[in-house]
Design a protein around this motif. Sequence first.
Motif, PDB file in Angstrom:
ATOM      1  N   ARG A 299      21.969  -7.632  17.265  1.00  0.00           N
ATOM      2  CA  ARG A 299      21.335  -7.887  18.558  1.00  0.00           C
ATOM      3  C   ARG A 299      20.132  -6.969  18.761  1.00  0.00           C
ATOM      4  O   ARG A 299      19.093  -7.398  19.283  1.00  0.00           O
ATOM      5  N   LEU A 300      20.276  -5.704  18.392  1.00  0.00           N
ATOM      6  CA  LEU A 300      19.170  -4.765  18.549  1.00  0.00           C
ATOM      7  C   LEU A 300      17.937  -5.231  17.782  1.00  0.00           C
ATOM      8  O   LEU A 300      16.811  -5.144  18.287  1.00  0.00           O
ATOM      9  N   GLU A 301      18.136  -5.737  16.579  1.00  0.00           N
ATOM     10  CA  GLU A 301      17.000  -6.234  15.807  1.00  0.00           C
ATOM     11  C   GLU A 301      16.282  -7.355  16.555  1.00  0.00           C
ATOM     12  O   GLU A 301      15.037  -7.363  16.645  1.00  0.00           O
ATOM     13  N   GLU A 302      17.037  -8.278  17.121  1.00  0.00           N
ATOM     14  CA  GLU A 302      16.409  -9.353  17.871  1.00  0.00           C
ATOM     15  C   GLU A 302      15.748  -8.838  19.146  1.00  0.00           C
ATOM     16  O   GLU A 302      14.671  -9.306  19.549  1.00  0.00           O
ATOM     17  N   GLN A 303      16.371  -7.863  19.797  1.00  0.00           N
ATOM     18  CA  GLN A 303      15.767  -7.286  20.999  1.00  0.00           C
ATOM     19  C   GLN A 303      14.414  -6.655  20.682  1.00  0.00           C
ATOM     20  O   GLN A 303      13.437  -6.837  21.426  1.00  0.00           O
ATOM     21  N   LEU A 304      14.344  -5.927  19.585  1.00  0.00           N
ATOM     22  CA  LEU A 304      13.078  -5.324  19.184  1.00  0.00           C
ATOM     23  C   LEU A 304      12.040  -6.390  18.855  1.00  0.00           C
ATOM     24  O   LEU A 304      10.857  -6.256  19.196  1.00  0.00           O
ATOM     25  N   GLU A 305      12.479  -7.456  18.196  1.00  0.00           N
ATOM     26  CA  GLU A 305      11.556  -8.551  17.883  1.00  0.00           C
ATOM     27  C   GLU A 305      11.007  -9.184  19.162  1.00  0.00           C
ATOM     28  O   GLU A 305       9.810  -9.478  19.265  1.00  0.00           O
ATOM     29  N   VAL A 306      11.883  -9.401  20.142  1.00  0.00           N
ATOM     30  CA  VAL A 306      11.471 -10.070  21.373  1.00  0.00           C
ATOM     31  C   VAL A 306      10.551  -9.175  22.195  1.00  0.00           C
ATOM     32  O   VAL A 306       9.471  -9.602  22.636  1.00  0.00           O
ATOM     33  N   VAL A 307      10.959  -7.930  22.429  1.00  0.00           N
ATOM     34  CA  VAL A 307      10.163  -7.037  23.281  1.00  0.00           C
ATOM     35  C   VAL A 307       8.773  -6.821  22.688  1.00  0.00           C
ATOM     36  O   VAL A 307       7.752  -6.980  23.376  1.00  0.00           O
ATOM     37  N   THR A 308       8.727  -6.458  21.416  1.00  0.00           N
ATOM     38  CA  THR A 308       7.416  -6.206  20.807  1.00  0.00           C
ATOM     39  C   THR A 308       6.613  -7.491  20.656  1.00  0.00           C
ATOM     40  O   THR A 308       5.384  -7.480  20.780  1.00  0.00           O
ATOM     41  N   GLY A 309       7.299  -8.605  20.409  1.00  0.00           N
ATOM     42  CA  GLY A 309       6.599  -9.877  20.296  1.00  0.00           C
ATOM     43  C   GLY A 309       5.969 -10.308  21.607  1.00  0.00           C
ATOM     44  O   GLY A 309       4.835 -10.824  21.631  1.00  0.00           O
ATOM     45  N   LEU A 310       6.674 -10.110  22.713  1.00  0.00           N
ATOM     46  CA  LEU A 310       6.109 -10.448  24.017  1.00  0.00           C
ATOM     47  C   LEU A 310       4.870  -9.617  24.310  1.00  0.00           C
ATOM     48  O   LEU A 310       3.859 -10.131  24.809  1.00  0.00           O
ATOM     49  N   TRP A 311       4.934  -8.338  24.015  1.00  0.00           N
ATOM     50  CA  TRP A 311       3.784  -7.468  24.295  1.00  0.00           C
ATOM     51  C   TRP A 311       2.587  -7.796  23.398  1.00  0.00           C
ATOM     52  O   TRP A 311       1.440  -7.666  23.828  1.00  0.00           O
ATOM     53  N   ARG A 312       2.848  -8.226  22.165  1.00  0.00           N
ATOM     54  CA  ARG A 312       1.756  -8.515  21.226  1.00  0.00           C
ATOM     55  C   ARG A 312       1.054  -9.845  21.510  1.00  0.00           C
ATOM     56  O   ARG A 312      -0.079 -10.046  21.090  1.00  0.00           O
ATOM     57  N   THR A 313       1.733 -10.735  22.198  1.00  0.00           N
ATOM     58  CA  THR A 313       1.171 -12.067  22.417  1.00  0.00           C
ATOM     59  C   THR A 313      -0.087 -11.978  23.285  1.00  0.00           C
ATOM     60  O   THR A 313      -0.042 -11.430  24.393  1.00  0.00           O
ATOM     61  N   PRO A 314      -1.214 -12.481  22.821  1.00  0.00           N
ATOM     62  CA  PRO A 314      -2.450 -12.400  23.613  1.00  0.00           C
ATOM     63  C   PRO A 314      -2.312 -13.122  24.951  1.00  0.00           C
ATOM     64  O   PRO A 314      -1.598 -14.135  25.072  1.00  0.00           O
ATOM     65  N   VAL A 315      -3.011 -12.599  25.952  1.00  0.00           N
ATOM     66  CA  VAL A 315      -3.018 -13.240  27.266  1.00  0.00           C
ATOM     67  C   VAL A 315      -3.581 -14.656  27.124  1.00  0.00           C
ATOM     68  O   VAL A 315      -4.594 -14.892  26.468  1.00  0.00           O
ATOM     69  N   GLY A 316      -2.878 -15.597  27.723  1.00  0.00           N
ATOM     70  CA  GLY A 316      -3.274 -16.995  27.629  1.00  0.00           C
ATOM     71  C   GLY A 316      -2.522 -17.774  26.572  1.00  0.00           C
ATOM     72  O   GLY A 316      -2.563 -19.010  26.562  1.00  0.00           O
ATOM     73  N   GLU A 317      -1.836 -17.045  25.666  1.00  0.00           N
ATOM     74  CA  GLU A 317      -1.018 -17.710  24.662  1.00  0.00           C
ATOM     75  C   GLU A 317       0.455 -17.637  25.064  1.00  0.00           C
ATOM     76  O   GLU A 317       0.832 -16.925  26.006  1.00  0.00           O
TER      77      GLU A 317
ATOM     78  N   PHE B 235      22.567  -3.325  27.956  1.00  0.00           N
ATOM     79  CA  PHE B 235      22.421  -3.350  29.418  1.00  0.00           C
ATOM     80  C   PHE B 235      21.441  -4.405  29.909  1.00  0.00           C
ATOM     81  O   PHE B 235      21.516  -4.807  31.067  1.00  0.00           O
ATOM     82  N   ARG B 236      20.462  -4.792  29.067  1.00  0.00           N
ATOM     83  CA  ARG B 236      19.359  -5.602  29.572  1.00  0.00           C
ATOM     84  C   ARG B 236      19.003  -6.706  28.592  1.00  0.00           C
ATOM     85  O   ARG B 236      18.969  -6.482  27.382  1.00  0.00           O
ATOM     86  N   LEU B 237      18.671  -7.860  29.109  1.00  0.00           N
ATOM     87  CA  LEU B 237      18.107  -8.907  28.277  1.00  0.00           C
ATOM     88  C   LEU B 237      16.713  -8.477  27.825  1.00  0.00           C
ATOM     89  O   LEU B 237      15.957  -7.886  28.608  1.00  0.00           O
ATOM     90  N   PRO B 238      16.328  -8.753  26.588  1.00  0.00           N
ATOM     91  CA  PRO B 238      15.059  -8.214  26.086  1.00  0.00           C
ATOM     92  C   PRO B 238      13.827  -8.717  26.820  1.00  0.00           C
ATOM     93  O   PRO B 238      12.850  -7.980  26.986  1.00  0.00           O
TER      94      PRO B 238
ATOM     95  N   VAL C 159       4.221   5.481  29.333  1.00  0.00           N
ATOM     96  CA  VAL C 159       5.623   5.161  29.053  1.00  0.00           C
ATOM     97  C   VAL C 159       5.868   5.003  27.561  1.00  0.00           C
ATOM     98  O   VAL C 159       5.000   4.557  26.805  1.00  0.00           O
ATOM     99  N   GLU C 160       7.082   5.380  27.130  1.00  0.00           N
ATOM    100  CA  GLU C 160       7.551   5.155  25.769  1.00  0.00           C
ATOM    101  C   GLU C 160       8.955   4.578  25.853  1.00  0.00           C
ATOM    102  O   GLU C 160       9.753   4.977  26.707  1.00  0.00           O
ATOM    103  N   LEU C 161       9.251   3.643  24.970  1.00  0.00           N
ATOM    104  CA  LEU C 161      10.556   2.956  24.989  1.00  0.00           C
ATOM    105  C   LEU C 161      11.384   3.357  23.788  1.00  0.00           C
ATOM    106  O   LEU C 161      11.073   2.992  22.656  1.00  0.00           O
ATOM    107  N   GLY C 162      12.443   4.104  24.050  1.00  0.00           N
ATOM    108  CA  GLY C 162      13.484   4.289  23.046  1.00  0.00           C
ATOM    109  C   GLY C 162      14.523   3.207  23.256  1.00  0.00           C
ATOM    110  O   GLY C 162      15.040   3.038  24.364  1.00  0.00           O
ATOM    111  N   LEU C 163      14.819   2.457  22.217  1.00  0.00           N
ATOM    112  CA  LEU C 163      15.764   1.341  22.345  1.00  0.00           C
ATOM    113  C   LEU C 163      16.851   1.465  21.292  1.00  0.00           C
ATOM    114  O   LEU C 163      16.564   1.562  20.094  1.00  0.00           O
ATOM    115  N   GLY C 164      18.106   1.485  21.765  1.00  0.00           N
ATOM    116  CA  GLY C 164      19.248   1.585  20.873  1.00  0.00           C
ATOM    117  C   GLY C 164      20.237   0.472  21.100  1.00  0.00           C
ATOM    118  O   GLY C 164      20.114  -0.326  22.043  1.00  0.00           O
TER     119      GLY C 164
END
Length: 307
Positions: A127-145, A79-82, A100-105
């Motif tokens: 696709r799900l594997e890449e979505q998980l990589e993108v979502v968690t990767g965006l959140w982990r990236t330090p502010v300013g990077e 339904f959504r781009l990651p 909030v908690e994210l269940g992603l399937g």
Amino acid sequence: MDLRVFTEPQQGADYATLLRVAKATEDLGYSAFFRSDHYLHMGSADGLPGPTDAWITLAGLARETERIRLGTLMTAGTFRLPGVLAIQVAQVDQMSGGRVELGLGAGWYAEEHAAYGIPFPKEKLARLEEQLEVVTGLWRTPVGERFDYDGRFYQLSDSPALPKPAQRKVPVLVGGLGAKRTPALAARFADEFNVPFALPGDTERQFARVRAAAEEAGRDPSELVYSNALVICAGRSDAEVARRAEAIRRDVDQLRENGLCGSPGEIVERIGRYREAGSERIYLQLLDLSDLDQLELIATEVRPQLD
């Protein structure tokens, strides 16, 4: 045993109905309100008055509740781009004060995609594997990077990776009964692994696969929470159980076999079997969203026996 409330609004519910259920969830002491992410009804339901969007719903509830956790079982990856999903979830987490908690399937219901013009790709797990990589990767990236990603399905370039959730880490749920790829994804990305609508024996086998996958990935399996989602049909008498089963158009015998059905004592015993299988949390699938009395019955006569 942690008990959470899980709803299926695509079967027929507007926001006002979901708000009543969420308020009851909070008032009765449950730990969380979760909902499915579907745009089309299933089975014999007519789906009136029509679907509601999961993350719009949770945004509203974030402002109208105070304590309960809020999440999805499961947000459909189709339904959504990651990158957009990472923004949506982070914003709702901020709106809720970090609840909030994210269940992603992967997404599975082809008919709803056809009904609303949503592409239904063949390579859903990849696709799900890449979505998980993108979502968690965006959140982990330090502010300013910046965050870059060059995948087969998704490419992100020079992303500021904003906004950030209120929580240091939004819990991520992965679930399902797949024997290999699903446990591997859970081992890499999940804070919780959920087995939906399965018998205790099947639950125990799937939890074992996830634990083995975590160990293989060099992760302590005890870092994950292990949970089940099960339909509820509780009553103080056989007549009350039968009435509730009829209201959700289910057979009592099947519910006793595959769900949490019967008297409070019977449900306590059944939950005990899932606890023995390794479950730490149960999502109570409430199919009749007008039946708040059932939530009160479980809160007052089942939950106290689980401590």
